[in-house]
Write a protein that holds these residues in place. Structure first.
Motif, mmCIF file in Angstrom:
data_model
loop_
_atom_site.group_PDB
_atom_site.id
_atom_site.type_symbol
_atom_site.label_atom_id
_atom_site.label_comp_id
_atom_site.label_asym_id
_atom_site.label_seq_id
_atom_site.Cartn_x
_atom_site.Cartn_y
_atom_site.Cartn_z
ATOM 1 N N LYS A 211 -7.670 -0.937 2.544
ATOM 2 C CA LYS A 211 -6.269 -1.353 2.504
ATOM 3 C C LYS A 211 -5.865 -2.066 3.785
ATOM 4 N N ASP B 154 0.840 -1.200 0.000
ATOM 5 C CA ASP B 154 0.000 0.000 0.000
ATOM 6 C C ASP B 154 0.875 1.250 0.000
ATOM 7 N N LYS C 168 -8.090 -3.355 -1.257
ATOM 8 C CA LYS C 168 -7.683 -1.947 -1.242
ATOM 9 C C LYS C 168 -8.910 -1.041 -1.167
ATOM 10 N N SER D 44 -1.993 -5.102 0.982
ATOM 11 C CA SER D 44 -3.338 -5.612 0.712
ATOM 12 C C SER D 44 -3.189 -6.951 0.012
#
Length: 581
Positions: A288, A162, A284, A256
């Protein structure tokens, strides 16, 4: 220095002398020379005997000097092919043969190392040492085949870091690479857990891979239930709670994870990867730093996306796109000040498709560049046509997609469109959605600065819905803020003293920017914004999006104060009265 085998040389010398002597005797005999007057039979037997002995000696020497060493080396090479780690072993050979043996061993050893290096480069990621996409797909295919034969299940975990781009942008790619390498090491340690022996073979190097960039994959085989899969996913997420410490920087990287299983979710490698990838994006979307299993609902979404993507490829050729026009007014007299061009799509196969649905898909498959070019060209052509017909001048606002913000050729393209239609940059305004500007990079800034140098007005759309910091307002060459309609709706609440719209208007004045309020639906909101210093107003209170014919009728009226009487223009019911993107 090469050792000389004197015994072999002596044999060759004797053979040579014998052959010469035999030749002399033969010549004397055949020439019937008186010097060599010897008995006919005796001479014949002598020549034949000497020649036979010489040939035997010659064959023996050739076998010893050439054939036997070649056979020995051939056997050594065959043994080397069976076991490339074993050296050549020759015994009882001459020094020349031993030297040749050593030279060949060095050649084969270098070749073996080169092949190993080439194999590693072809099948493994150089940064992390994990399997690459090519090797992983091959291993995944064979694992699926094995599970099909044994009626077992497997699961694929698709992992994406992420906000990894933020680390690359702020700390550089060298730091980013070290973060990726550390994350890969954490995955390796997790999958070496003793309780995972049933699903991960610790001796297998192909079930953990770096697919591309910050995307990783783990294959779990021999599953009996989903608990092992959940355990691995939770361990990966837990491992990201500890920062990656590099050069006095503590960097927190979260992930994620999307999970798809065979045979429940897919029956081949490509489909399994695609479905796990889709589940990852669902994770996400859910906020996330979590994991998400592929589902039937997600399968329907993917099917719809594929249908939209397929139809998009021929939409421009079939002339399926069209524009709607959403006017905005000045806040003092409510007179028409400009119009926003809204992209619409009436598909021949899918019917009316919302921009919220087709624009992200067009961006993901690289089709948005052509669509944006069509909107810009169409807008310039209409402005030129209105001017030729004597209609009052009006500024057109055009939304830019995220992909165009990194298109260095965009300023030149717009400049060419303006010049070809004899227009000035003041005739156009480009709108950039704030949420799409959050992940900006140097290339985005260069494109925006190029547009700014041309004299084009740039508006930051849906302002307040993203995360633009105050220093970014200084960095971006923006001229206008468009206040998100969510904050305009708050104006109806008379009990609420703190109104975000007031704060945004204060910011716009502080940075010498103009402001447009979106989503104005009643006279109360219009008057409040006007008195608060908002320069432009847009919303259903003044006009909903209308067709080109209706907007041209609006332009032709002497009094262009809005809202107009409902009977004065013919508006259309599009079903989706949202903005372009």
């Amino acid at each position: 220095m090469m050792n000389v085998n004197y015994r072999t040389v002596f044999i060759l010398v004797i053979v040579f002398i014998t052959l010469v002597f035999t030749g002399v005797l033969s010549a004397g005999f055949l020439g019937e020379n008186d010097v060599f007057s010897i008995d006919w039979k005796f001479l014949t037997y002598t020549v034949i005997s000497i020649f036979s002995i010489s040939m035997v000696a010659l064959i023996t020497a050739i076998h010893r000097l050439f054939i036997k060493p070649i056979n020995a080396i051939t056997q050594a090479i065959e043994q080397k092919a069976k076991d490339e780690h074993s050296p050549f072993e020759l015994s009882g050979m001459a020094g020349e043969v031993i030297s040749l043996n050593n030279a060949l061993f060095n050649v084969f050893d270098a070749e073996s190392k080169a092949k190993a290096q080439i194999k590693h480069l072809a099948f493994y990621d150089n940064l992390t040492g994990l399997a690459n996409r090519r090797l992983f797909k091959s291993y995944l295919g064979s694992s699926i085949a094995s599970c099909a034969r044994n009626q077992k299940k497997l699961a694929l975990l698709f992992i994406d870091l992420d906000n990894f781009k933020v680390i690359n942008d702020h700390y550089g790619h060298q730091i980013g690479d070290r973060v990726l390498a550390e994350f890969a090491n954490r995955i390796k340690r997790i999958t070496r857990g003793t309780d995972l022996v049933s699903v991960i073979n610790p001796d297998e190097s192909s079930n953990i891979a770096r697919l591309a960039g910050d995307e990783f994959a783990i294959l779990l085989s021999g599953l009996t239930d989903t608990m092992a899969t959940v355990s691995v996913a939770e361990r990966i997420l837990e491992s990201t709670h500890q920062p990656v410490e590099i050069e006095n920087h503590k960097l927190y990287v979260q992930a994620s994870i999307g999970i798809a299983t065979y045979p429940d979710d897919a029956l081949n490698a490509d489909e399994l990867i695609r479905h796990a990838d889709a589940a990852m994006y669902q994770a996400k979307t859910s906020g996330k730093h979590t994991y998400h299993f592929f589902s039937k609902t997600l399968s329907k979404i993917l099917q719809r996306q594929r249908q939209v993507q397929e139809a998009l490829r021929t939409a421009l050729l079939n002339d399926e796109f069209y524009l709607e026009f959403h006017p905005y007014v000045d806040s003092k007299e409510f007179k028409l000040a400009g119009v926003e061009l809204l992209l619409r799509w009436q598909s021949q196969t899918l019917g009316n498709v919302s921009p919220e649905e087709f624009v992200p898909i067009a961006e993901s498959c690289g089709l948005m560049k052509e669509i944006d070019a069509w909107v810009i060209s169409e807008g310039c052509e209409m402005l030129s046509d209105w001017r030729k017909r004597g209609l009052p001048p009006v500024r057109c606002s055009i939304n830019l997609s995220a992909s165009e913000l990194r298109n260095r050729a965009l300023p030149a393209f717009i400049d060419a469109c303006l010049k070809s239609h004899d227009l000035s940059p003041s005739d156009l305004e480009l709108e950039i959605t704030e949420t799409k500007l959050v992940d900006h990079d140097d290339r985005t800034i260069q494109v925006l600065e190029g547009l700014n140098r041309m004299g084009l007005s740039l508006a930051l759309d849906d302002f307040g819905s993203g995360f633009t910091s105050l220093n970014q307002l200084v960095a971006f060459p923006v001229h206008k803020l468009k206040i998100d309609k969510t904050f305009i709706a708050e104006l109806n609440d008379k009990e609420r003293l703190f109104k975000i719209a007031d704060v945004i208007l204060m910011l716009s004045r502080s940075y010498n920017l103009s402001a447009t309020a979106e989503g104005v639906e009643n006279i109360h909101q219009a008057h409040y914004l006007s008195q608060s210093g908002c320069q432009y107003l847009q919303g259903y209170y003044f006009s909903e999006p209308v067709s080109r014919q209706s907007f041209e009728a609006m332009l032709a009226k002497d009094n262009r104060t809005l809202p107009l009487p409902s009977a004065s223009i013919t508006s259309i019911d599009s079903g989706t009265t949202c903005r372009t993107y």
